[in-house]
Each structure stands twice: as structure tokens, then as C-alpha cells.
Design an enzyme around this catalytic site. Structure first.
Site, PDB file in Angstrom:
ATOM      1  N   ASN A 575       1.090  -0.826   0.085  1.00 48.33           N
ATOM      2  CA  ASN A 575      -0.283   0.203   0.248  1.00 48.33           C
ATOM      3  C   ASN A 575       0.690   1.645  -0.361  1.00 48.33           C
ATOM      4  O   ASN A 575       2.014   1.198  -0.382  1.00 48.33           O
ATOM      5  CB  ASN A 575      -1.162  -0.060   1.634  1.00 48.33           C
ATOM      6  CG  ASN A 575      -0.451  -0.127   2.650  1.00 48.33           C
ATOM      7  OD1 ASN A 575       1.486  -0.509   2.256  1.00 48.33           O
ATOM      8  ND2 ASN A 575      -0.825   1.031   3.388  1.00 48.33           N
ATOM      9  N   CYS A 577       2.043   3.191   2.445  1.00 48.51           N
ATOM     10  CA  CYS A 577       2.934   2.795   3.477  1.00 48.51           C
ATOM     11  C   CYS A 577       3.461   1.637   3.576  1.00 48.51           C
ATOM     12  O   CYS A 577       4.558   1.353   4.507  1.00 48.51           O
ATOM     13  CB  CYS A 577       2.700   3.396   4.675  1.00 48.51           C
ATOM     14  SG  CYS A 577       1.958   5.273   4.803  1.00 48.51           S
ATOM     15  N   GLU A 579       2.528  -1.561   4.698  1.00 44.15           N
ATOM     16  CA  GLU A 579       2.602  -2.697   5.445  1.00 44.15           C
ATOM     17  C   GLU A 579       1.641  -3.276   5.169  1.00 44.15           C
ATOM     18  O   GLU A 579       2.149  -4.334   6.047  1.00 44.15           O
ATOM     19  CB  GLU A 579       2.025  -1.690   6.612  1.00 44.15           C
ATOM     20  CG  GLU A 579       0.737  -1.084   6.711  1.00 44.15           C
ATOM     21  CD  GLU A 579       0.822  -0.037   7.187  1.00 44.15           C
ATOM     22  OE1 GLU A 579      -0.045   0.760   7.091  1.00 44.15           O
ATOM     23  OE2 GLU A 579       1.611   0.226   5.603  1.00 44.15           O
TER      24      GLU A 579
END
Length: 930
Positions: A575, A577, A579
Site C-alpha cells: 500500500n 506505506c 505495511e
């Protein structure tokens, strides 16, 4: 006219005759300057430019007066100061001359002009002494008046001093009289009453660097201002227990009437919920946390906040309890968890829970299909998902490369890059109602023929039509490529239109198919391809990562081989970020709902030593998982593909924050084996209790619909999948085994199933950690004293744990504050600080990144998704980056996030060499997820 920037001095004389400054653009900043004699004058940025120029000339000599370098530096520094002031007072207001001079000093230090800054400071001190000598020994405070609703009234200094004393109750090292004295310097006759309250807050804020508890003083002063705004009454802390009970129902009614709040919230037993509000929890806030909530989270009507902190947490809790059978009981349970700061939901949930548009999910992952309809449908879905605070990860690998044939027109494709430009501009246009920037990350597998141009998207040179400066990029890297790098072999780039199955393959199957396509290219059966040395491409990836911050390096095979949902699809990207690792396809948009446990709040002292309170952590995780699971059903879905995927698989992402705070309390250095072991143990506890809670929810509510065939159903839990990766990689170098009874959990899951396909993901927590007042996620401490900039302005951040320790050692004084400022928050060069203290409070760039990777590898053993892992390198070299990212791959990490670096000459501050400011490749905070 005297302004903060004017510095008349004998050795500056004549500067205005020799320096030619371009006239600044006329801009109405809405700012006024309070002079030392309390008169008020217009804010004139050109005065700042003149003062900074004089400061440079004082150090470098008159011969440099017409230097283009100085002019450019002055312009940059002036802009920095003006930006800082306007961020702090976005609606306009008054600022004292001394505050502007503080900002000039800070800008010079940040820029690395330390000699100039030193001269500037000495000049200020000299003239402060001269002014003090000229003043009478005893002077009465001036008589001041305030403007209250257009009426001129005498300022009641006694009442305001009483307010200062009240907010200092229970805090150490703070002084109410000092706050009020600092405030008086920023007041002028006829000042609006609201501006006096603002001056109180700003006065306390300036003292944070000398005593961290002034952050709570500033928060409580802001709280007094907020209470007046929301209720119309000047309420003290003692008033609030009764006031909360009385005003809560009124707040709900006002929010419903203004069409901000879901009308179903009015159907709750509001009297019972109002009585459950805990006014004393308002006192937990630091200034940064409360100001962030005030600016961006509290509901408002025509700019007037109608929410108080405990009303806000209860509104969020009610929104998450809407579908519960005993709604009030669950709402109170959720409220108590949130308001205790033991756990915090992600930003979209806090923004929208209980509102008429409950878009509560944090992350969306999509796959873009290789046709015009599919491409523009994906861009439209990006806009819809971003509208309500979703961060996006787009998988662009299926889209054919530049030069590929288009059957329908008998033409040739322009490739991926032109479409990414549209994605970039869409993210800028859809900015979530001004609350946050639109945010998206494009993923591309590194066998794609457009990959080399994809690497250059963030460059500042080249054709601007093929550059994307506002979006993020990430490389989706296979094990086969990394093995080719290791073996110094060749790598082949293909167009996916010729190799369509590679996109959905991983592991041994990918390697077999890829080698077969290489053979076809050798035989001439594939015309459009390119051969390149794997090491050459790897070096270009790392070079671009260093120069532009992108692409982030993420590993396709680790994500898929360890995925519990292998039976239901393929993970094609992470995604925004890095994670989240969930399956995507043309029919499914992956969705994840986030929240993070405050790990530092779960430490308990036992026999003189600190340790994790496992029982409390289990209680927190159990309630948090129920809240996250509720998001799946309550959430507003902007697209059918997102709704279908989320209801089918029900993934959530429970994370952690405050990891560095725990290390400080435990007395551990991040760069130590003990810290690695703590990372292992804390992640094991978090994951074990999360999987256990999901199994409990499955027993109560039913299994997620795609459970059958999953690794959960096969009795393979995340720590068991580490062996699968080892089979293809060899020894990962990660210690196996843990402390808890995983066999019992396997049996439990086999019996009742799982409610959620995925349970754990460690997000950046850039914003919610500010709200709670702890270190972000799993990050090391950036600096021990620095100024943090975000959408709410600029905030002094000081490591309170370090201050407590230095006080114990008798080392916390004004000199230490000055040293920390000069050395960018680092203790390393401060000789009087003991070596063990330096080690435990080493800042991010002082820690070898291998320690961050080793700790992350231990966490990844237990996590069913991934973690946002920033890597810090003080003096990057090609060899260092190569070693670091190869180690991340070898240890089995699924993803990495930002690469943070320092300017090459910022390593040292000696003699007359001026070190430049810290040079971040990109913004230091990702606020899209949290």
C-alpha cells in the site's frame, strides 16, 4: 520602524547601500508585529531579508555583498521564516519581535549557517543587555486593555495568572509566573481577548525546550480556549466532570442538526454515555497532540469547534459500536480504550467514525487492467477512494509497455508512464477536503520493460510530461532478480502483453516461467524485450532511491510465500506505506482497517524493573480487534470492488507505536541485541493475542468467508511460514521459536476458525503517535531536540526521557539545551554526557541501519502482513545501500519504506566549517495511513 528582523549595528553600517535586494511580492499575511514598546506595526518580510543579509555580511565581509550565493541563501531563509510564522498563525494574528528573531535564529541553524547564527545570537544578547541597562531597576507592568466584542476592557492579569497556576498543578519543573511573564511580552494595548489566550499558549510553547512538561501546560491552556469556544463558558478543570455530562447530548444534537453526525447516534442513551466521560483524561495531552486534534479532527460548524476531547473519543466509539447488540456498553468499552491512549484508531477512523460518511478504512490496494476502460476506471476509483481519507497502492504491472502493439488500432502503446502522470495530478486535485494531501503509490515489477523510465519519475530533470513529483513509487522485486544480482547475471525486461502470466506467479513457478520467456526471446519468438545486467539495474534502483527517495524496495516472493491467503489470489503490491500485503485483482480492491497499540502504555514496574504487562496487552488487543472488525461492516465503501473484497476477507491491521519509548524506559539502546530480543518478544505478544482475538470473534460471529483453504485452516500460522521462505532462500538468519503456546492457538483456530484473513500490520502512526504523545511506530528517535513541522504548524519536540535522565545526573541546564540545538539533537559530541547515556539515546542517523533490519526481521517472523520500515543512513555510499537492502532481502523482510539520508557534509561541525541542514529526500512523515 523596529521589527524582529531589523539589526542595526556598527559593523553592519552601509549594508543597505551595497546590497541590492529584489522587492518582495506584496502579500497580505494577516500578521502584525508587536514591538518591544508594545506598539503594533505591519509585518514586513523584507525586513527579515535585510537582517539576514546583514548577518551574513558581518561574518563574510562587505566584499560578499553582491554575491549571488548570499542572495539565494537569504531568499531561501526568508521564505523559511515566513512559512514558519504563517503555518503557526494560518488565520493571521500578532507575533512578537522576539519570536520572529527566534525563527531567524532557528532558520540559520537549520540551514547550517552556524557561524552566522552564532553572530546573530551574540548580537541579540548584547543588545538585550543594553536595553536592560537602560531600563529603570523597578518598572511597573503597563496598563493593558483588551477588546471584548468591540468593547474596551481592562485586562485582568490576576485572573489570567490564576489560569496559569491552575494548568501547572501536578506538573514538575513548570512555573506559572514564568508563563504569564512570557505572555506579557506578547501583549499590546487593545488586543482582542481571543488573541490573549493564543498568546498564553504560545508563551508556554516557547518554554518546552527547557522543560518538557510545558507541553502539557500549553495543551491545558489550549484546552481552556477550546472549552470557551465549544461551550461559550470559561470552564475550569474542576467544572468539567459535570460539564461533560451536561454538554454531551447537546453536542450530539448540534452535530446531527448540522448534518455532520449520523442521526443514529442520537438514539443512544446519551445520558449514560455522558456520565461515562472521564474529564481527568483531558490532562494527558501534550500540546502537539491536542493542537493536531483541534486543527484537523474535532468537528466544527462554520469554523467553531463543537467537540471537546472526551466527546470526540466517545463519538468515535459510538460510531464503532453502531451494530453491537448492547451498544452503550460497547461504546463505553471502546471509549475507555481510546481515551486512555492505550490504543488509537487510524486517522480515517478518527475523522469519520459516527459521521454521515463513515469511511473508516486506511488503505486501498488496486490492480490496473491493460485496457483503456480499466485504466481510467482505476483512476476514477483512486479519486473516489481518496476523497474520504484513503491512502492508495496501485499495481500497474499488467499495463503493456512502451512500443507494444495495440490490436484495436494497429498502433503502439505509449506505456505506463503517461497514465501515471494522470494519477499524480488526480492525487493533487483530490485532497480529502483539505484535511490531508491525496496520496498514492504506484508499484511496478522490475521485469517490466518500462521499469527503467519508472525509476526516473521523481527526478527534477527531464521531460516534465513524464515526471510525477507528487506521487510515490515502489519496485516489486522477485527472489529471482535478487539471485541474479548475487550471481552478477543478466536480467531481461519484457512487456506484460507478451508475458501475461508472470504477473500472477511467484516463487519457483515465476522463475520457471520467466526463464522460459527468456528462452523464447533468444529464439526470436518475443520481439520486444531488453537485456540488462542485473547488477546494473540494481545499482540504478539504489541510485534513484538515494537521489529521489524512490522507488521503495519491496519483495514479491516474501509477501506471497508467507501469505495466509495464497489460495484466494496473489499479492501484487503493498500500500501507500508498505505495511499492507493483501491480494488484488481486476475484481477485488483490497482494503485494510488500521489501529495501533501504544506499547509504552503497557509497561509495568516489577521489583524495580520495567517489563511488558502481558495481561493488560491481551485485554487491549482483544477490544481493539473487535473495534477493527466492526469497521469492516460499518465502513462506507466508495466502490463495489472494495466492498466485496473487504466483506469477503475481513482483513485488519493492528500495529504498535511507542517502541523507542519502551527502550528508553527499559534502559536499552536500539543498537543492541537486547533491543532485538525485545522487538521479537513484543511482536510475538501482539500477534499472538491478535490471532487469538480473531479466533474468539470467529466463534462469536462466524469465520470470514474465504477461510477454507487458507493457511490458517491448514494449521500454518505466520511463524510457521518462515520455513517456506527458507526453502527457497536458504538460512534467513532469523532465530526461530518463541515464548508462547502456539500449539494451543493452532488447535483453537482449527476448531473455531478466524474472523479476519489478516490481523497485524505495523503502520507509520505519524499522526496518531503525535496525538498520544509517544514515538512513532517502531521508529528510532529522530533527534532528542528538534522542531517538527506538520499541517498544524511547527512544534518543539524534546525527548522527555532523556531530560529526566540528565536531570538525575545534574546535567540538564541551559548549556545542554544550547548544545543539543547546535548538534542537531545529538549527544555524541557533548563530552560531559556519559557514554552509556549516549548509546541509549543515539538518534536515528547514529544507529547502524543493520540493527533496524535485525529488529524488523524478528518482528516479521510473527506478523501476517508487513511493517513500515524506514532506514536511516548518515553517510550513504553505493556499497552501504547495496549491503543494507541485500540484508533486508536475506532476512526475509517483505517490504521497506523510506530511505532517510543526511547531506554529505552534515556529518561534522568543526572549526569554521558550516554544516548544512539535514537533507531529507522526502517529507519525514507519511500521514496517509495514520
Amino acid at each position: 520602524m523596529e521589527t524582529a528582523a531589523t539589526q542595526p549595528a556598527s559593523h553592519y553600517s552601509g549594508a543597505n547601500d551595497t546590497v541590492k535586494l529584489s522587492a518582495p511580492h506584496t502579500t497580505d499575511y494577516g500578521l502584525e508585529v508587536i514591538r518591544r514598546n508594545r506598539s503594533v506595526v505591519a509585518f514586513q518580510p523584507e525586513k527579515i531579508a535585510i537582517a539576514i543579509t546583514k548577518a551574513f555580511l558581518a561574518v563574510e565581509g562587505q566584499h560578499s555583498a553582491n554575491s549571488a550565493r548570499i542572495r539565494d541563501q537569504v531568499a531561501q531563509l526568508t521564505s523559511s521564516v515566513v512559512d514558519a510564522l504563517t503555518r503557526r498563525l494560518p488565520g493571521g494574528g500578532t507575533v512578537h519581535i522576539e519570536d520572529i528573531q527566534d525563527q531567524v535564529e532557528l532558520a540559520l541553524m537549520r540551514f547550517g549557517a552556524h557561524d552566522v547564527a552564532r553572530a546573530y545570537v551574540l548580537y541579540r544578547e548584547k543588545h538585550a543587555e543594553q536595553r536592560a541597562a537602560q531600563q529603570p531597576l523597578e518598572s511597573e507592568s503597563p496598563t493593558l486593555h483588551v477588546d471584548v466584542g468591540g468593547q474596551r476592557q481592562l485586562l485582568d492579569g490576576v485572573a489570567f495568572l490564576a489560569v496559569c497556576r491552575e494548568v501547572c498543578i501536578g506538573l514538575n519543573g513548570v512555573n506559572a509566573e514564568q508563563v504569564w511573564a512570557q505572555t506579557l511580552t506578547n501583549l499590546y494595548d487593545g488586543m482582542p481577548l481571543a488573541a490573549v489566550w493564543q498568546a498564553l499558549v504560545l508563551a508556554a510553547r516557547t518554554l518546552i525546550e527547557i522543560e518538557p512538561d510545558y507541553a502539557k501546560v500549553a495543551a491545558r491552556l489550549l484546552l481552556s480556549q477550546l472549552r470557551l469556544e465549544a461551550t461559550g463558558s470559561a470552564l475550569t478543570q474542576a467544572d468539567m466532570a459535570e460539564a461533560y455530562t451536561g454538554c454531551f447530548a447537546e453536542f450530539i444534537a448540534a452535530g446531527v442538526a448540522a448534518e455532520l453526525i449520523d442521526p443514529r447516534l442520537a438514539e443512544f442513551d446519551l445520558e449514560r454515555l455522558g456520565q461515562a466521560l472521564l474529564a481527568e483524561r483531558d490532562l494527558q495531552f501534550d500540546y502537539l497532540g491536542l493542537q493536531t486534534l483541534y486543527d484537523r479532527y474535532f468537528l466544527h460548524i462554520d469554523g467553531r469547534r463543537i467537540e471537546l476531547p472526551q466527546c470526540f473519543f466517545m463519538r468515535v466509539a459510538m460510531g464503532l459500536a453502531l451494530n453491537e447488540i448492547d451498544r452503550e456498553t460497547r461504546a463505553i468499552e471502546f471509549y475507555r480504550l481510546l481515551s486512555s491512549f492505550d490504543f488509537m484508531c487510524s486517522t480515517p477512523t478518527l475523522f469519520n467514525s459516527g459521521t454521515r460518511h463513515p469511511q473508516l478504512s486506511s488503505c486501498y490496494l488496486t490492480t490496473v487492467s491493460d485496457d483503456l476502460d480499466g485504466i481510467y476506471q482505476s483512476i476514477k476509483e483512486n479519486a473516489l477512494l481518496q476523497k474520504y481519507a484513503g491512502g492508495l497502492g496501485n499495481d500497474w504491472t499488467p499495463v503493456r509497455a512502451l512500443g507494444s502493439r495495440i490490436k484495436g488500432t494497429n498502433g503502439h502503446s505509449q506505456g505506463v508512464i503517461p497514465f501515471l502522470k494522470v494519477v499524480n495530478d488526480t492525487a493533487v486535485a483530490v485532497n480529502q477536503g483539505g484535511k490531508r494531501k491525496g496520496a498514492v503509490c504506484a508499484y511496478l515489477e522490475n521485469w517490466h520493460l518500462d521499469f527503467e523510465e519508472f525509476l526516473e519519475l521523481r527526478k527534477n530533470t527531464g521531460d516534465e510530461r513524464r515526471r510525477c513529483h507528487d506521487m510515490n513509487t515502489a519496485a516489486w522485486v522477485s527472489d529471482l532478480f535478487m539471485q541474479r544480482v548475487r550471481d552478477n547475471a543478466e536480467w531481461t525486461l519484457f512487456s506484460p502483453v507478451d508475458t501475461p502470466d508472470l504477473h500472477d506467479l511467484y516463487g519457483a513457478a515465476f522463475a520457471e516461467a520467466y526463464q522460459a520467456y527468456e528462452a523464447k526471446a533468444e529464439r526470436g519468438e518475443i520481439k520486444l524485450y531488453k537485456r540488462i545486467g542485473a547488477v546494473q539495474l540494481w545499482r540504478k534502483m539504489l541510485t534513484m532511491l538515494f537521489e529521489t527517495g524512490h522507488p521503495w524496495i519491496t519483495f514479491k516472493d516474501a509477501c506471497n510465500l508467507r501469505s495466509p491467503q495464497q489460495h484466494a489470489g496473489v499479492i501484487h503490491s503493498s500500500n501507500l506505506c508498505t505495511e499492507i500485503t493483501l491480494n488484488t485483482s481486476n475484481d477485488e480492491t483490497a482494503v485494510c482497517n488500521l489501529g495501533s497499540v501504544n506499547l509504552a502504555a503497557h509497561l509495568v514496574e516489577h521489583d524495580g524493573a520495567w517489563q511488558l504487562d502481558a495481561d493488560k496487552l491481551q485485554r487491549t488487543v482483544t477490544t481493539a480487534m473487535r473495534m477493527l472488525d466492526n469497521v469492516v461492516d460499518i465502513n462506507f465503501y466508495a466502490t463495489p470492488k472494495a466492498r466485496n473484497a473487504n466483506l469477503r476477507h475481513r482483513p485488519v491491521g493492528l500495529g504498535m507505536m511507542g517502541f523507542s519509548d519502551c527502550l528508553h524506559r527499559l534502559g536499552l539502546a536500539y543498537a543492541s541485541q537486547d533491543a532485538v530480543e525485545f522487538a521479537d518478544y513484543s511482536a510475538e505478544l501482539l500477534c499472538y493475542y491478535a490471532y487469538q482475538a480473531s479466533a474468539d470473534l470467529a466463534e462469536q460471529r462466524g469465520r470470514y468467508s474465504s477461510f477454507s483453504g487458507s493457511l490458517w485452516q491448514q494449521g500454518l500460522l505466520p511463524p510457521d511460514t518462515l520455513a517456506r521462505l527458507s526453502e527457497t532462500r536458504g538460512d534467513l538468519g532469523v532465530v526461530a521459536g518463541g515464548r508462547l503456546d502456539w500449539d494451543a492457538l493452532r488447535q483453537r483456530i482449527a476448531q473455531v476458525g478466524m474472523r479476519n484473513s489478516n490481523c497485524v500490520a505495523i503502520a507509520p502512526t505519524a499522526t496518531i503517535s503525535n496525538i498520544v504523545g509517544v514515538s512513532a511506530a517502531i521508529e528510532p528517535v529522530y533527534q532528542n531536540l528538534y522542531v517538527k513541522s506538520n499541517l498544524s504548524g511547527e512544534f518543539i519536540v524534546v525527548n522527555a526521557a532523556l531530560v529526566r535522565e540528565l536531570k538525575t545526573l545534574g546535567l540538564w541546564d541551559a548549556v545542554m539545551v544550547a548544545d543539543l540545538k547546535y548538534f542537531d539533537g545529538s549527544l555524541a559530541a557533548i563530552e560531559r554526557v556519559p557514554a552509556d547515556v549516549k548509546a541509549r539515546y543515539a538518534t536515528a542517523f547514529e544507529i547502524d541501519p543493520e540493527w533496524l533490519i535485525e529488529a524488523a526481521a524478528r518482528r516479521q517472523k510473527w506478523i501476517d502482513q508487513s511493517q513500515s520500515l524506514n532506514l536511516y543512513v548518515a553517510a550513504p555510499t553505493g556499497g552501504k545501500l547495496d549491503q543494507m537492502y541485500r540484508l533486508a532481502w536475506q532476512r526475509g523482510l517483505k517490504t521497506t519504506y523510506y530511505l532517510r539520508t543526511l547531506g554529505a557534509t552534515a556529518m561534522e561541525k568543526t572549526g569554521d566549517d558550516a554544516a548544512p541542514k539535514v537533507c531529507w529526500i522526502t517529507d519525514p512523515d507519511c500521514e496517509a495511513c495514520q
